[in-house]
Design an enzyme around this catalytic site. Structure first.
Site, short mmCIF file in Angstrom:
data_model
loop_
_atom_site.label_atom_id
_atom_site.label_comp_id
_atom_site.label_asym_id
_atom_site.label_seq_id
_atom_site.Cartn_x
_atom_site.Cartn_y
_atom_site.Cartn_z
N SER A 10 44.58 41.30 43.70
CA SER A 10 44.79 40.54 43.28
C SER A 10 43.43 39.77 42.14
O SER A 10 42.32 40.12 43.34
CB SER A 10 45.22 38.80 43.76
OG SER A 10 45.24 38.13 42.80
N HIS A 34 47.32 43.00 40.59
CA HIS A 34 48.27 41.67 39.97
C HIS A 34 47.77 41.12 39.67
O HIS A 34 46.40 40.84 40.09
CB HIS A 34 48.44 41.49 42.00
CG HIS A 34 49.36 39.85 41.96
ND1 HIS A 34 50.49 40.68 42.01
CD2 HIS A 34 48.99 38.68 42.32
CE1 HIS A 34 50.50 38.98 42.17
NE2 HIS A 34 50.10 37.96 41.78
N HIS A 67 51.87 38.74 37.27
CA HIS A 67 53.00 37.25 38.61
C HIS A 67 52.73 36.08 37.02
O HIS A 67 51.90 35.14 37.13
CB HIS A 67 52.13 37.48 39.38
CG HIS A 67 52.45 35.64 40.35
ND1 HIS A 67 51.85 35.30 41.40
CD2 HIS A 67 53.55 34.97 40.41
CE1 HIS A 67 52.77 34.12 41.59
NE2 HIS A 67 53.57 34.07 40.82
N PHE A 144 46.29 28.82 43.26
CA PHE A 144 43.94 29.38 43.30
C PHE A 144 44.27 30.54 44.94
O PHE A 144 44.93 30.38 46.05
CB PHE A 144 43.64 28.29 43.85
CG PHE A 144 43.03 26.26 43.38
CD1 PHE A 144 42.52 27.01 42.14
CD2 PHE A 144 44.67 26.26 43.66
CE1 PHE A 144 42.37 25.96 41.32
CE2 PHE A 144 44.27 24.66 43.04
CZ PHE A 144 43.34 24.61 41.10
N GLY A 175 49.06 35.90 48.27
CA GLY A 175 48.78 34.44 48.78
C GLY A 175 47.66 34.70 50.43
O GLY A 175 49.06 34.75 51.46
#
Ligand code: DX5
Ligand code: ZN
Length: 214
Positions: A10, A34, A67, A144, A175
């Site tokens: 990410s 990502h 995303h 976050f 996550g």
């Protein structure tokens, strides 16, 4: 790498001050990146817009998985496809017509995904699954990087896995993924594993990826 498992860094946690150099340090076996798009409305944080993606696009041949954590994906999803996203996911509760948006993303040539927050039941997306290429299961509340993995999402993952008998879609999880939680998610059936702060901290991304999939 285990069959069908992709580890997806990410970019929110990448050093963006020298993006060309940072991108080169991502191992060749990584096929997808990502991109977390946050608008300060659906989530508190604000991150990347289509202009950022247009600048990133020519710097890498890896697929870009956008995303969208935005209040108005009907407006923004097409702009991210145009800017070069190979995959675009959105949270269906934010769209006025999720089926038509999924179809629109696909018609423009990208894969279309449904993003599901930790407190959203997988049953709410059943009616959209025929039109989706993947489901992005959030294992933190979006907004976050660096939050802790919510373990209860694993049971939702297993229930979603059972639906793959009737529908053709991939399961992505996002996550709080580190070696331990990544392995738990893979064990429970996730195929695409997004990881930000864990992968980008330090220099041995290749070892970390191997540790997750071995
Ligand atoms: C959270 C984002 C995630 C985030 C993951 O809102 O959707 O993609 O970048 O970061 P880590 O792996 O640090 O939880
Ligand atoms: Zn994300």
């Amino acid at each position: 790498m285990k069959r069908d498992v992709q580890i997806i860094p990410s970019l929110l946690s990448m050093d963006l001050s020298c993006m060309r150099v940072s991108l080169k340090s991502i191992p060749a076996e990584v096929k997808m990146l990502h991109l977390d798009v946050m608008d300060g409305a659906f989530v508190e944080n604000i991150t990347f817009g289509p202009v950022f993606l247009e600048n990133l696009r020519p710097l890498t041949r890896k697929k870009i998985d956008a995303h969208l954590m935005v209040a108005n994906p009907d407006k923004y999803a097409p702009l991210f496809v145009k800017a070069g996203a190979d995959l675009v996911s959105f949270h269906p509760e934010t769209s006025s017509n999720p089926v038509s948006l999924l179809k629109r993303i696909r018609a423009m040539g990208s894969k279309a995904g449904l993003a599901v927050n930790p407190d959203v039941n997988e049953k709410t997306i059943l009616k959209y699954l025929n039109n989706a290429d993947y489901v992005l299961l959030m294992s933190v509340f979006p907004g976050f990087a660096g939050q802790s993995f919510i373990k209860s999402v694993l049971s939702k993952l297993k229930r979603l896995k059972a639906l793959q008998k009737n529908y053709d879609f991939k399961i992505e999880i996002d996550g709080g993924i580190n070696e331990k939680t990544g392995r738990m998610a893979i064990e429970a059936g996730a195929e695409w594993i997004v990881s930000g702060s864990y992968l980008f901290k330090g220099k041995n991304m290749k070892n970390k990826i191997e540790g997750m999939v071995k």
